[in-house]
Write a protein that holds these residues in place. Structure first.
Motif, mmCIF file in Angstrom:
data_model
loop_
_atom_site.group_PDB
_atom_site.id
_atom_site.type_symbol
_atom_site.label_atom_id
_atom_site.label_comp_id
_atom_site.label_asym_id
_atom_site.label_seq_id
_atom_site.Cartn_x
_atom_site.Cartn_y
_atom_site.Cartn_z
ATOM 1 N N ASN A 4 0.861 -1.182 0.000
ATOM 2 C CA ASN A 4 0.000 0.000 0.000
ATOM 3 C C ASN A 4 0.895 1.229 0.000
ATOM 4 O O ASN A 4 1.716 1.393 0.906
ATOM 5 N N TRP A 5 0.754 2.052 -0.997
ATOM 6 C CA TRP A 5 1.496 3.302 -1.092
ATOM 7 C C TRP A 5 0.566 4.428 -0.689
ATOM 8 O O TRP A 5 -0.514 4.597 -1.255
ATOM 9 N N HIS A 6 0.995 5.196 0.300
ATOM 10 C CA HIS A 6 0.256 6.371 0.749
ATOM 11 C C HIS A 6 1.132 7.574 0.433
ATOM 12 O O HIS A 6 2.193 7.732 1.023
ATOM 13 N N ILE A 7 0.692 8.362 -0.508
ATOM 14 C CA ILE A 7 1.468 9.519 -0.922
ATOM 15 C C ILE A 7 0.836 10.749 -0.290
ATOM 16 O O ILE A 7 -0.344 11.023 -0.496
ATOM 17 N N PHE A 8 1.639 11.418 0.521
ATOM 18 C CA PHE A 8 1.189 12.626 1.205
ATOM 19 C C PHE A 8 1.985 13.798 0.642
ATOM 20 O O PHE A 8 3.210 13.817 0.730
ATOM 21 N N ILE A 91 3.794 1.981 2.703
ATOM 22 C CA ILE A 91 4.840 2.960 2.473
ATOM 23 C C ILE A 91 4.195 4.338 2.412
ATOM 24 O O ILE A 91 3.195 4.530 1.716
ATOM 25 N N ALA A 92 4.767 5.272 3.148
ATOM 26 C CA ALA A 92 4.331 6.663 3.082
ATOM 27 C C ALA A 92 5.396 7.446 2.336
ATOM 28 O O ALA A 92 6.553 7.480 2.749
ATOM 29 N N LEU A 93 5.011 8.016 1.224
ATOM 30 C CA LEU A 93 5.907 8.869 0.452
ATOM 31 C C LEU A 93 5.558 10.306 0.812
ATOM 32 O O LEU A 93 4.411 10.730 0.637
ATOM 33 N N LEU A 94 6.523 11.040 1.355
ATOM 34 C CA LEU A 94 6.282 12.371 1.896
ATOM 35 C C LEU A 94 6.904 13.432 0.992
ATOM 36 O O LEU A 94 8.118 13.442 0.773
ATOM 37 N N ILE A 95 6.050 14.308 0.473
ATOM 38 C CA ILE A 95 6.497 15.381 -0.407
ATOM 39 C C ILE A 95 6.139 16.699 0.263
ATOM 40 O O ILE A 95 4.962 17.006 0.468
ATOM 41 N N TRP A 113 15.086 10.201 -0.111
ATOM 42 C CA TRP A 113 15.259 9.939 -1.535
ATOM 43 C C TRP A 113 15.392 11.267 -2.266
ATOM 44 O O TRP A 113 14.524 12.134 -2.155
ATOM 45 N N SER A 114 16.454 11.411 -3.014
ATOM 46 C CA SER A 114 16.671 12.596 -3.830
ATOM 47 C C SER A 114 16.476 12.230 -5.293
ATOM 48 O O SER A 114 16.995 11.216 -5.756
ATOM 49 N N LEU A 115 15.764 13.073 -6.008
ATOM 50 C CA LEU A 115 15.573 12.859 -7.439
ATOM 51 C C LEU A 115 16.739 13.412 -8.247
ATOM 52 O O LEU A 115 16.734 13.328 -9.463
ATOM 53 N N GLY A 116 17.710 13.965 -7.567
ATOM 54 C CA GLY A 116 18.880 14.507 -8.247
ATOM 55 C C GLY A 116 19.223 15.878 -7.689
ATOM 56 O O GLY A 116 18.610 16.353 -6.742
ATOM 57 N N ARG A 117 20.184 16.503 -8.302
ATOM 58 C CA ARG A 117 20.656 17.788 -7.805
ATOM 59 C C ARG A 117 19.755 18.947 -8.219
ATOM 60 O O ARG A 117 19.846 20.031 -7.657
ATOM 61 N N LEU A 118 18.887 18.716 -9.182
ATOM 62 C CA LEU A 118 17.948 19.760 -9.583
ATOM 63 C C LEU A 118 16.834 19.870 -8.549
ATOM 64 O O LEU A 118 16.459 18.890 -7.906
ATOM 65 N N ALA A 125 7.611 16.948 -9.194
ATOM 66 C CA ALA A 125 8.276 15.872 -8.445
ATOM 67 C C ALA A 125 7.313 14.707 -8.245
ATOM 68 O O ALA A 125 7.706 13.544 -8.384
ATOM 69 N N LEU A 126 6.061 14.996 -7.972
ATOM 70 C CA LEU A 126 5.083 13.927 -7.762
ATOM 71 C C LEU A 126 4.864 13.127 -9.044
ATOM 72 O O LEU A 126 4.781 11.893 -9.000
ATOM 73 N N VAL A 127 4.800 13.790 -10.189
ATOM 74 C CA VAL A 127 4.669 13.065 -11.461
ATOM 75 C C VAL A 127 5.884 12.159 -11.668
ATOM 76 O O VAL A 127 5.750 10.979 -12.013
ATOM 77 N N ILE A 128 7.074 12.701 -11.436
ATOM 78 C CA ILE A 128 8.299 11.922 -11.619
ATOM 79 C C ILE A 128 8.314 10.715 -10.685
ATOM 80 O O ILE A 128 8.631 9.596 -11.100
ATOM 81 N N VAL A 129 7.963 10.917 -9.440
ATOM 82 C CA VAL A 129 7.954 9.825 -8.460
ATOM 83 C C VAL A 129 6.939 8.748 -8.855
ATOM 84 O O VAL A 129 7.237 7.559 -8.787
#
Length: 148
Positions: A4-8, A91-95, A113-118, A125-129
């Motif tokens: 279960n993914w919980h995206i907050f 899993i809670a994904l926190l943005i 988790w880093s999506l990179g240096r940008l 970011a949510l679309v990318i994740v």
């Protein structure tokens, strides 16, 4: 069904194309993982982090943060496999919002988790994740979506 993914995320997406991308990958993940997305009201940075911690209590916390670890899509799929093996169920994904996460939230996260240096606007970011979660499941399933 799998995990279960919980995206907050702080703040609702205002960009229509971002909303469409989020919905597209949520739809693609159906049948593979249970994904719920909850948008929390923006407030002061510390308050946002406190709200994210309250909502994610008892879950395996992943915080998107510029100080976090970068990984390839294949490494993310391997990590996902390890979480499944250790029986991580939620899993809670926190943005965070514009001010990012508080030190307290970063300390309580199971993974930064880093999506990179940008720096990405949080909707993007949510679309990318979402795409990367879908890609990780595709890699694990041996689907042709991911090409090395």
């Amino acid at each position: 069904m799998g995990m279960n993914w919980h995206i907050f995320a702080i703040g609702k997406p205002k960009l229509s194309f971002a909303r469409e991308g989020i919905e597209e990958y949520a739809k693609r993940l159906r049948g593979t993982a249970d994904v719920t997305i909850e948008y929390l009201k923006p407030s002061a940075g510390e308050e946002e982090s406190a709200a994210l911690l309250r909502r994610s209590a008892g879950m395996h916390r992943i915080a998107l943060d510029e100080r976090g670890e970068q990984c390839s899509s294949r490494e993310l799929a391997d990590r996902l496999g390890r979480w499944e093996q250790t029986r991580v169920k939620s899993i809670a994904l926190l943005i965070g919002g514009a001010d990012g996460h508080s030190p307290a939230l970063r300390e309580q996260a199971d993974w930064l988790w880093s999506l990179g240096r940008l720096t990405f606007q949080h909707e993007l970011a949510l679309v990318i994740v979402m795409e990367q979660i879908y890609r990780a499941y595709s890699i694990k399933a041996g689907l042709p979506y991911h090409r090395d």
